[in-house]
Design an enzyme around this catalytic site. Structure first.
Site, PDB file in Angstrom:
ATOM      1  NE  ARG A  45      -3.273  -2.570   0.307  1.00 20.55           N
ATOM      2  CZ  ARG A  45      -3.901  -3.706   0.028  1.00 20.55           C
ATOM      3  NH1 ARG A  45      -2.823  -2.960  -1.824  1.00 20.55           N
ATOM      4  NH2 ARG A  45      -4.717  -4.461  -0.297  1.00 20.55           N
ATOM      5  N   GLY A  46       0.409   2.665  -0.615  1.00 23.19           N
ATOM      6  CA  GLY A  46       1.052   2.780  -0.424  1.00 23.19           C
ATOM      7  C   GLY A  46       1.893   3.680  -1.018  1.00 23.19           C
ATOM      8  CB  CYS A  47       3.679   2.001  -4.070  1.00 28.43           C
ATOM      9  SG  CYS A  47       5.165   1.085  -2.936  1.00 28.43           S
ATOM     10  CB  SER A  48       3.200   6.553  -7.025  1.00 31.71           C
ATOM     11  OG  SER A  48       4.450   5.822  -7.285  1.00 31.71           O
ATOM     12  CB  ALA A  49       4.108   2.513  -9.504  1.00 35.69           C
TER      13      ALA A  49
END
Length: 134
Positions: A45-49
């Site tokens: 969670r929380g990744c741009s990709a």
């Protein structure tokens, strides 16, 4: 997979664009992660990709991580994070300060905040998983 020390030695001699290329190359060197393992449970969670990390416990007590991303540089960042703990005993992985191990790479100043925002979540997932196995 190369050791984090080997990667750091190479990284230190490169400029910005070459460092990006090295990260992309590291991502390509990751073991293939089967699509069946790319689930909500393995998604970071929380990744741009999109990023997935899957731990596999081996009979000798070590953890081998499979990982993937739909973005080349992000996949390289994941490879860098995993290089700090790959194929080590679960207790050692849980005790490893991965953030400190990545310090010499100065990722926050080398990459955009979009690319680095998910790193703490990757590290947390790896350490929590290792703690469960330890």
């Amino acid at each position: 997979m190369r050791s984090l020390d080997d990667i750091r030695e190479e990284y230190e001699f490169l400029d910005g664009d070459e460092r990006y290329r090295l990260l992309i190359e590291l991502g390509r060197e990751l073991d293939d992660m089967p699509d069946a393992l790319k689930t909500d449970a393995t998604k970071v969670r929380g990744c741009s990709a999109s990023v997935w990390v899957y731990p596999a416990a081996r009979d000798d007590g070590t953890l081998h991580f499979l990982a993937d991303s739909n973005a080349g540089i992000t996949k390289g960042i994941v490879a860098l994070v995993i290089a700090a703990v790959q194929d080590k005993p679960a207790a050692a992985v849980a005790a490893t300060d991965i953030t400190e191990a990545l310090g010499p790479f100065d990722l926050k100043n080398q990459l955009s905040s979009n690319r680095t925002q998910g790193i703490p979540n990757m590290i947390a997932l790896i350490r929590e998983t290792a703690a469960r196995y330890a």
